[in-house]
Motif scaffolding. Structure first.
Motif, PDB file in Angstrom:
ATOM      1  N   LEU A   1       1.086  -1.517  -0.299  1.00  0.00           N
ATOM      2  CA  LEU A   1      -0.020   0.336   0.297  1.00  0.00           C
ATOM      3  C   LEU A   1       0.854   1.814  -0.150  1.00  0.00           C
ATOM      4  CD1 LEU A   1      -2.265   1.915   0.055  1.00  0.00           C
ATOM      5  CD2 LEU A   1      -2.970   1.271   3.503  1.00  0.00           C
ATOM      6  N   VAL A   2       0.694   2.331  -1.065  1.00  0.00           N
ATOM      7  CA  VAL A   2       1.761   3.031  -0.714  1.00  0.00           C
ATOM      8  C   VAL A   2       0.459   4.652  -1.832  1.00  0.00           C
ATOM      9  CG1 VAL A   2       1.789   3.059  -3.503  1.00  0.00           C
ATOM     10  CG2 VAL A   2       3.547   4.152  -1.888  1.00  0.00           C
TER      11      VAL A   2
ATOM     12  N   GLY B   1       4.102   8.205  -5.002  1.00  0.00           N
ATOM     13  CA  GLY B   1       5.016   7.442  -3.208  1.00  0.00           C
ATOM     14  C   GLY B   1       5.451   6.117  -5.171  1.00  0.00           C
ATOM     15  N   SER B   2       6.644   5.151  -4.395  1.00  0.00           N
ATOM     16  CA  SER B   2       7.644   4.439  -5.528  1.00  0.00           C
ATOM     17  C   SER B   2       7.415   3.011  -4.530  1.00  0.00           C
ATOM     18  CB  SER B   2       8.755   4.733  -5.698  1.00  0.00           C
ATOM     19  OG  SER B   2       8.836   6.098  -5.976  1.00  0.00           O
ATOM     20  N   LEU B   3       7.382   1.979  -5.282  1.00  0.00           N
ATOM     21  CA  LEU B   3       7.424   0.084  -4.961  1.00  0.00           C
ATOM     22  C   LEU B   3       8.977   0.430  -6.438  1.00  0.00           C
ATOM     23  CD1 LEU B   3       3.941  -0.848  -3.883  1.00  0.00           C
ATOM     24  CD2 LEU B   3       6.217  -0.021  -2.852  1.00  0.00           C
ATOM     25  N   ARG B   4       9.081  -1.332  -5.348  1.00  0.00           N
ATOM     26  CA  ARG B   4      10.204  -1.834  -6.318  1.00  0.00           C
ATOM     27  C   ARG B   4       9.964  -3.113  -5.985  1.00  0.00           C
ATOM     28  NH1 ARG B   4      16.341  -3.633  -5.719  1.00  0.00           N
ATOM     29  NH2 ARG B   4      17.590  -4.317  -8.162  1.00  0.00           N
ATOM     30  N   LEU B   5       8.960  -3.872  -7.413  1.00  0.00           N
ATOM     31  CA  LEU B   5       8.630  -4.791  -7.342  1.00  0.00           C
ATOM     32  C   LEU B   5       9.590  -5.843  -7.766  1.00  0.00           C
ATOM     33  CD1 LEU B   5       5.528  -4.238  -8.904  1.00  0.00           C
ATOM     34  CD2 LEU B   5       5.689  -4.348  -7.331  1.00  0.00           C
ATOM     35  N   SER B   6      10.333  -7.392  -7.728  1.00  0.00           N
ATOM     36  CA  SER B   6      11.379  -8.136  -7.891  1.00  0.00           C
ATOM     37  C   SER B   6       9.975  -9.742  -8.368  1.00  0.00           C
ATOM     38  CB  SER B   6      11.896  -8.473  -6.315  1.00  0.00           C
ATOM     39  OG  SER B   6      12.295  -7.271  -6.317  1.00  0.00           O
ATOM     40  N   CYS B   7      10.349  -9.921  -9.629  1.00  0.00           N
ATOM     41  CA  CYS B   7      10.182 -11.200  -9.472  1.00  0.00           C
ATOM     42  C   CYS B   7      11.290 -12.144  -9.552  1.00  0.00           C
ATOM     43  CB  CYS B   7       9.634 -11.108 -11.002  1.00  0.00           C
ATOM     44  SG  CYS B   7       9.123 -12.720 -12.384  1.00  0.00           S
TER      45      CYS B   7
ATOM     46  N   ASP C   1      -2.676   3.739 -11.038  1.00  0.00           N
ATOM     47  CA  ASP C   1      -2.060   1.806 -10.994  1.00  0.00           C
ATOM     48  C   ASP C   1      -2.180   0.337 -10.084  1.00  0.00           C
ATOM     49  OD1 ASP C   1       0.624   4.460 -11.042  1.00  0.00           O
ATOM     50  OD2 ASP C   1      -0.232   3.383 -12.816  1.00  0.00           O
ATOM     51  N   THR C   2      -3.453   0.880  -9.667  1.00  0.00           N
ATOM     52  CA  THR C   2      -3.447  -0.105  -8.465  1.00  0.00           C
ATOM     53  C   THR C   2      -4.076  -1.839  -9.464  1.00  0.00           C
ATOM     54  OG1 THR C   2      -4.409   1.352  -6.352  1.00  0.00           O
ATOM     55  CG2 THR C   2      -5.314  -1.068  -6.617  1.00  0.00           C
ATOM     56  N   GLY C   3      -3.843  -2.615  -8.822  1.00  0.00           N
ATOM     57  CA  GLY C   3      -4.080  -3.940  -9.602  1.00  0.00           C
ATOM     58  C   GLY C   3      -3.492  -5.036  -8.647  1.00  0.00           C
TER      59      GLY C   3
ATOM     60  N   VAL D   1      -0.833  -4.484  -5.580  1.00  0.00           N
ATOM     61  CA  VAL D   1      -0.064  -3.112  -5.273  1.00  0.00           C
ATOM     62  C   VAL D   1      -1.931  -1.804  -5.269  1.00  0.00           C
ATOM     63  CG1 VAL D   1       0.566  -1.006  -6.463  1.00  0.00           C
ATOM     64  CG2 VAL D   1       2.673  -3.191  -6.850  1.00  0.00           C
ATOM     65  N   THR D   2      -1.036  -1.570  -4.478  1.00  0.00           N
ATOM     66  CA  THR D   2      -3.379  -0.532  -3.651  1.00  0.00           C
ATOM     67  C   THR D   2      -1.991   1.597  -3.689  1.00  0.00           C
ATOM     68  OG1 THR D   2      -3.597  -2.347  -2.842  1.00  0.00           O
ATOM     69  CG2 THR D   2      -4.394   0.362  -2.263  1.00  0.00           C
ATOM     70  N   VAL D   3      -2.434   1.903  -4.811  1.00  0.00           N
ATOM     71  CA  VAL D   3      -1.654   3.223  -4.349  1.00  0.00           C
ATOM     72  C   VAL D   3      -3.595   4.268  -3.431  1.00  0.00           C
ATOM     73  CG1 VAL D   3      -1.426   5.018  -5.584  1.00  0.00           C
ATOM     74  CG2 VAL D   3      -0.286   3.213  -6.142  1.00  0.00           C
ATOM     75  N   SER D   4      -3.036   4.545  -2.711  1.00  0.00           N
ATOM     76  CA  SER D   4      -4.678   4.937  -1.942  1.00  0.00           C
ATOM     77  C   SER D   4      -3.684   6.270  -0.840  1.00  0.00           C
ATOM     78  CB  SER D   4      -5.277   4.304  -1.385  1.00  0.00           C
ATOM     79  OG  SER D   4      -6.545   4.793  -0.612  1.00  0.00           O
ATOM     80  N   SER D   5      -4.580   7.187  -0.727  1.00  0.00           N
ATOM     81  CA  SER D   5      -4.101   8.162   0.283  1.00  0.00           C
ATOM     82  C   SER D   5      -5.031   7.569   1.476  1.00  0.00           C
ATOM     83  CB  SER D   5      -4.342   9.752  -0.462  1.00  0.00           C
ATOM     84  OG  SER D   5      -5.752  10.190  -0.706  1.00  0.00           O
TER      85      SER D   5
END
Length: 127
Positions: A11-12, A16-22, A90-92, A123-127
């Motif tokens: 949740l961001v 904001g930013s995130l780094r997704l890994s696979c 971008d949420t999903g 990934v959830t983008v919300s205030s």
């Protein structure tokens, strides 16, 4: 056995930013093209980014250009998606997928071109 495991979601707040890994196991990554896809609630899965087997070519959906960056580390058998300036749209659930290819610089955002998929990271983008 081939396995892909995504991580790094969360949740961001907007902006904001995130780094997704696979993390990939069961096969060496260097023979594969990698794609990142996402599925928003109530929508079909869409391609957001991909990187060629060589790492020399990338492609992005128009909606994420300039904000997302895909990279790969074959030594670690891991692919990354840096997502910056996140927006609520971008949420999903974000998925990585692979496609074995003999061509070093082929890229594709078409879901049908990929053969193996991870389980996804939310990934959830919300205030």
């Amino acid at each position: 056995q081939l396995q892909l495991v995504e991580s790094g979601g969360g949740l961001v707040q907007p902006g904001g930013s995130l780094r997704l890994s696979c993390a990939v196991s069961g096969f060496p990554l260097d023979g594969y093209q990698i794609g990142w896809f996402r599925q928003a609630p109530g929508k079909e899965r869409e391609g957001v980014s991909c990187i060629s087997r060589s790492g020399g070519r990338t492609r992005y959906a128009d909606s994420v250009k300039g904000r997302f960056t895909v990279s790969r580390d074959n030594a670690k058998n891991t692919v990354y998606l840096q997502v910056n300036n996140l927006k609520p749209e971008d949420t999903g659930v974000y998925y990585c997928a692979v496609r074995k290819t003999a061509f070093p610089d082929v890229v594709s955002l078409l879901e049908k071109d990929y053969t193996d998929w991870g389980q996804g990271t939310q990934v959830t983008v919300s205030s």
